[in-house]
Design an enzyme around this catalytic site. Structure first.
Site, PDB file in Angstrom:
ATOM      1  CB  SER A 139       5.202   2.419   1.128  1.00  0.00           C
ATOM      2  OG  SER A 139       4.668   1.605   0.400  1.00  0.00           O
ATOM      3  CE  LYS A 140       4.600  -1.762   8.200  1.00  0.00           C
ATOM      4  NZ  LYS A 140       5.153  -0.935   9.253  1.00  0.00           N
ATOM      5  N   GLY A 141       4.034  -2.992   3.361  1.00  0.00           N
ATOM      6  CA  GLY A 141       3.509  -4.302   2.631  1.00  0.00           C
ATOM      7  C   GLY A 141       3.366  -5.457   3.819  1.00  0.00           C
TER       8      GLY A 141
ATOM      9  CB  SER B  51      -0.897  -0.179   1.187  1.00  0.00           C
ATOM     10  OG  SER B  51      -1.499   1.234   1.268  1.00  0.00           O
TER      11      SER B  51
ATOM     12  CG  ASP C 297       6.484  -4.199   9.946  1.00  0.00           C
ATOM     13  OD1 ASP C 297       6.673  -3.098  10.449  1.00  0.00           O
ATOM     14  OD2 ASP C 297       5.441  -4.786  10.425  1.00  0.00           O
TER      15      ASP C 297
END
Ligand code: GLU
Length: 477
Positions: free
Chosen positions: A106-108, A61, A149
Site C-alpha cells: 500500500s502507499k499514501g 492506494s 516516507d
C-alpha cells in the site's frame, strides 16, 4: 521527474513486472491479478488555517491484499499524485514479499509542501488526513498500517497513532495501526536508521560474493570504495554515514536540491548534515568541500557505487548513457526508469534494485508492529538470562584455569562485550541483517541459477511474484 518519451512511474513498474513475468510459468489471469492495483482512495478535505479554509488532496492506494494488513508509507510532497502512489504501492507488494514481511502493498500521499506550514498546522492537517483514512479502515492495525516516507517522520506517525487511539478507544492494539513512531510512543529502537542500515547490510552481503562483485567490474571489499550519494534525507544520510564510518567507503560527492558537495578525499557526513541542519537544509557555503551548482551532473561522475536515495526517475533516458558508475544501489523507490534500466543493463551496470536495497525500513516496521501486538519490548525476557549464562561460562573458565595453574587473559574488552545480553537495538539490527542476507541469497540464486535471468531486478521480481502467486493459489484463486 518525467522526461518526454519515458513511461510514467506506474507504467515503468508494470514494464519491469512484465519483463520478469514473461520468464515465469503463470496463467495470464493470475498475472493480471497480481499486476493491477486493487484500489486507490482519493480524499479532498478542508482545514481552517490562517483564517481561511485550505483544501488538501490525499491518497491511499492498496495494491495487493494477498496478505493483510497492507503496508506502506505516507509521503508529503507537492508532487504526490495518483500515478506515483500506485507505483509505490505496487513496489511495496514486491518488497514485502522479497524480504518476507507478511504484508500486502500500500502507499499514501498528501499533496503538500511540508515546509510551508508550522508544526501546529501540520498536526492539524495530519490529524484530519488520518481521520479520513481511519474512518474507512485505511489505517487499521489489522488492515492497513502506514509508516514514514518522504516528508514525514516520527512526529507525523505519533499524531496518526494518537488520532487512531482517540477514535478507537477500546482497541488494545491501537498502537500497531502505524509504524515509525518515536520510541516513547510505541516505536522501536533502530527504525529511523533502518532503511540506511539496510542499504549497508545489503551492500555488505553483495560484497561477500566475489563473483557478483566482479560482474560490477569491481573487486575486493567495501573498504576504499568511492561513493556518490544523491539525497541526504533520512535514507541517504544513514547509508552514507554507516558506509563511511564503519566500512571504510569514501563518499566523494553528495547531491542535494541546491547542488552538490564534492571532496575527493571523502566527505564527513555527520559534519555536512549538521551544517545543513543549521542552514535551512542548504549545502552551499559548506567550508570543507567544493560546491557545484549543477548537482544532477554529479550523477554522471566516475565512482564505484552510485546511491540514488531521493526521488524516483532521477536516472532516466536523458542521462543513463552517461552514467559511469558500474554499481547502482537504489536506496530510493524507482530512481531508475524502465528506459534507463535497459540502457544501463546494455552497458553492463549492476543495479541492486529498490525493492531489495531499501527494504530495511519496512523490515524494521514489521518488528515494530510485532512489538506493538505483543505489548512487550524485544529482549525484555531474555536479556538477563542470556547474561547469566555467559557469566557462568566465563567464571567456570576462570576457575578451571586457576585450578590447573594455567595463566591466560582474555583480550581487552572481550569479557564486557561477551557478557552483555542483547537489547532491543541489537536484536533489531540482527533481525535486519538476517533479513537482508536471506533476501539477497534468494535473489542471487535466481540470478545465477537461470540462464534467462540477466540481472538482479528481474531476479527480485521473480522471487516476489512467485511468493505472491503462491499465496493467491493457496487462497483458491
Ligand atoms: N516508506 C518506506 C518504504 O518505501 C517504509 C514503509 C513501511 O515501513 O511500511 O519502504
Amino acid at each position: 521527474m518525467h522526461v518526454s518519451g519515458e513511461p510514467s512511474f506506474r507504467e515503468s513498474v508494470d514494464l519491469m513486472f512484465n519483463r520478469a513475468v514473461k520468464l515465469m510459468d503463470m496463467s495470464p489471469g493470475l498475472e493480471q491479478k497480481i499486476r493491477v492495483c486493487n484500489s486507490t482512495y482519493t480524499v479532498r478535505f478542508g482545514v481552517r488555517l490562517r483564517g481561511k479554509i485550505e483544501t488538501f488532496t490525499g491518497y491511499r492506494s492498496v495494491h495487493s491484499e494477498h496478505m493483510e494488513p497492507v503496508k506502506g508509507g505516507i509521503r508529503y510532497a507537492l508532487s504526490v499524485n495518483q500515478n506515483e502512489v500506485e507505483a509505490l504501492a505496487a513496489l511495496m507488494t514486491y518488497k514485502c514479499a522479497l524480504v518476507e514481511t507478511p504484508f500486502g502493498g500500500s502507499k499514501g500521499g498528501l499533496c503538500i509542501d511540508p515546509r510551508a506550514w508550522d508544526e501546529h498546522e501540520l498536526e492539524q492537517i495530519t490529524r484530519r488526513f488520518a481521520y479520513e483514512l481511519i474512518k474507512r479502515d485505511l489505517i487499521h492495525p489489522a488492515q492497513n498500517v502506514p509508516a514514514p516516507d518522504m516528508g514525514t517522520g516520527e512526529r507525523e506517525m505519533a499524531w496518526i497513532a494518537d488520532q487512531y487511539a482517540r477514535m478507537n478507544t477500546t482497541d488494545i492494539n491501537a498502537k500497531a495501526c502505524v509504524t515509525g513512531k518515536p520510541p516513547h510512543a510505541g516505536g522501536i529502537q533502530g527504525r529511523v536508521e533502518a532503511t540506511g542500515r539496510g542499504v549497508q547490510y545489503g551492500l555488505r552481503e553483495f560484497f561477500r560474493y566475489p563473483e557478483d562483485v566482479a560482474k560490477a567490474k569491481l573487486s575486493g571489499s567495501l573498504d576504499g570504495k568511492r561513493i556518490i550519494v544523491q539525497g541526504l534525507g533520512n535514507v541517504g544520510y544513514h547509508a552514507a554515514k554507516f558506509l563511511s564510518e564503519e566500512d571504510g567507503c569514501k563518499v566523494i560527492a553528495i547531491i542535494e536540491r541546491d547542488g552538490a558537495l564534492v571532496n575527493d578525499a571523502g566527505l564527513d557526513i555527520e559534519d555536512v548534515r549538521q551544517w545543513m541542519n543549521r542552514h535551512d537544509g542548504l549545502m552551499a557555503g559548506y567550508p570543507d568541500a567544493k560546491h557545484v551548482a549543477d548537482g544532477a551532473a554529479l550523477l554522471e561522475e566516475a565512482c564505484d557505487i552510485l546511491i540514488p536515495a531521493a526521488l524516483e526517475g532521477v536516472i532516466n533516458m536523458s542521462n543513463a548513457a552517461r552514467i559511469k558508475a558500474p554499481l547502482i544501489v537504489e536506496a530510493a523507490n524507482g530512481p531508475v526508469t524502465f528506459g534507463a534500466d535497459e540502457i544501463l543493463r546494455a552497458k553492463g551496470v549492476v543495479i541492486i534494485p529498490d525493492m531489495y536495497a531499501n527494504a530495511g525500513g519496512v523490515t524494521v516496521s514489521y518488528f515494530e508492529w510485532v512489538k506493538n501486538l505483543s505489548h512487550i519490548r524485544f529482549g525484555r525476557m531474555q536479556r538477563r538470562a542470556e547474561e547469566a549464562r555467559h557469566i557462568l561460562l566465563v567464571e567456570e573458565l576462570e576457575r578451571l584455569s586457576k585450578e590447573k595453574g594455567v595463566s591466560w587473559t582474555m583480550s581487552p574488552g572481550f569479557k564486557d562485550k561477551y557478557l552483555r545480553g542483547a537489547g532491543e537495538l541489537e536484536l533489531v539490527r540482527s533481525g535486519l541483517d538476517d533479513t537482508m542476507r536471506t533476501a539477497y541469497q534468494a535473489m542471487r540464486e535466481v540470478w545465477h541459477g537461470r540462464e534467462d535471468v540477466e540481472d538482479l531486478r528481474v531476479a527480485a521480481y521473480i522471487v516476489s511474484i512467485s511468493r505472491v502467486a503462491a499465496t493467491y493459489r493457496s487462497k483458491g484463486l
